[in-house]
Design an enzyme around this catalytic site. Sequence first.
Site, PDB file in Angstrom:
ATOM      1  N   HIS A  65      -8.886   9.767 -29.198  1.00 21.26           N
ATOM      2  CA  HIS A  65      -9.496  10.810 -30.011  1.00 21.26           C
ATOM      3  C   HIS A  65     -10.464  10.180 -31.010  1.00 21.26           C
ATOM      4  CE1 HIS A  65      -6.017   9.610 -32.535  1.00 21.26           C
ATOM      5  NE2 HIS A  65      -6.861   9.799 -33.537  1.00 21.26           N
ATOM      6  N   ALA A  66     -11.211  11.048 -31.675  1.00 22.06           N
ATOM      7  CA  ALA A  66     -12.069  10.649 -32.795  1.00 22.06           C
ATOM      8  C   ALA A  66     -11.776  11.611 -33.936  1.00 22.06           C
ATOM      9  CB  ALA A  66     -13.545  10.730 -32.407  1.00 22.06           C
TER      10      ALA A  66
END
Length: 145
Positions: free
Chosen positions: A49-50
């Site tokens: 994820h970011a």
Amino acid sequence: MEIQRIQLQKHGDDRGMLIALEQDRNVPFAIRRVYYLFATNNDVHRGQHAHRRLHQLAVPVRGSVTMLLDDGNGPMEVVLDDPAQGLLIGSMVWRELYNFSHDCVLMVLADQLYDPSDYITDYAQFLREAKGSLLQEGLAACAGR
């Protein structure tokens, strides 16, 4: 890419070592949350994820882990294996964690409380948002000339 290795100052003698993590000294943000990963199998991939706004400092307290980091301009791998060195990770950086050593303990300090809306968990969506951010920065730089 908005990442930076931070060398942490060690204090110690024959009794052992100590590292202090202090807001606005060696942690360049207000610490709002601390968490750590442990007992992670070597073949597991975590992260993936970011964050749109979150900044983090990752410190391998024990063992090692590999991080794949990408800001939309291509990935790079970073091995974290020194408890006296942290990795500062800015917003809009995709991260994947893998190759955990059997004894890995990874501590993460964050500048925000947990907020599910800050996560981008789809890589294609991340790339769209990252390219949009890069375009906005480029336009702002051109306007400032």
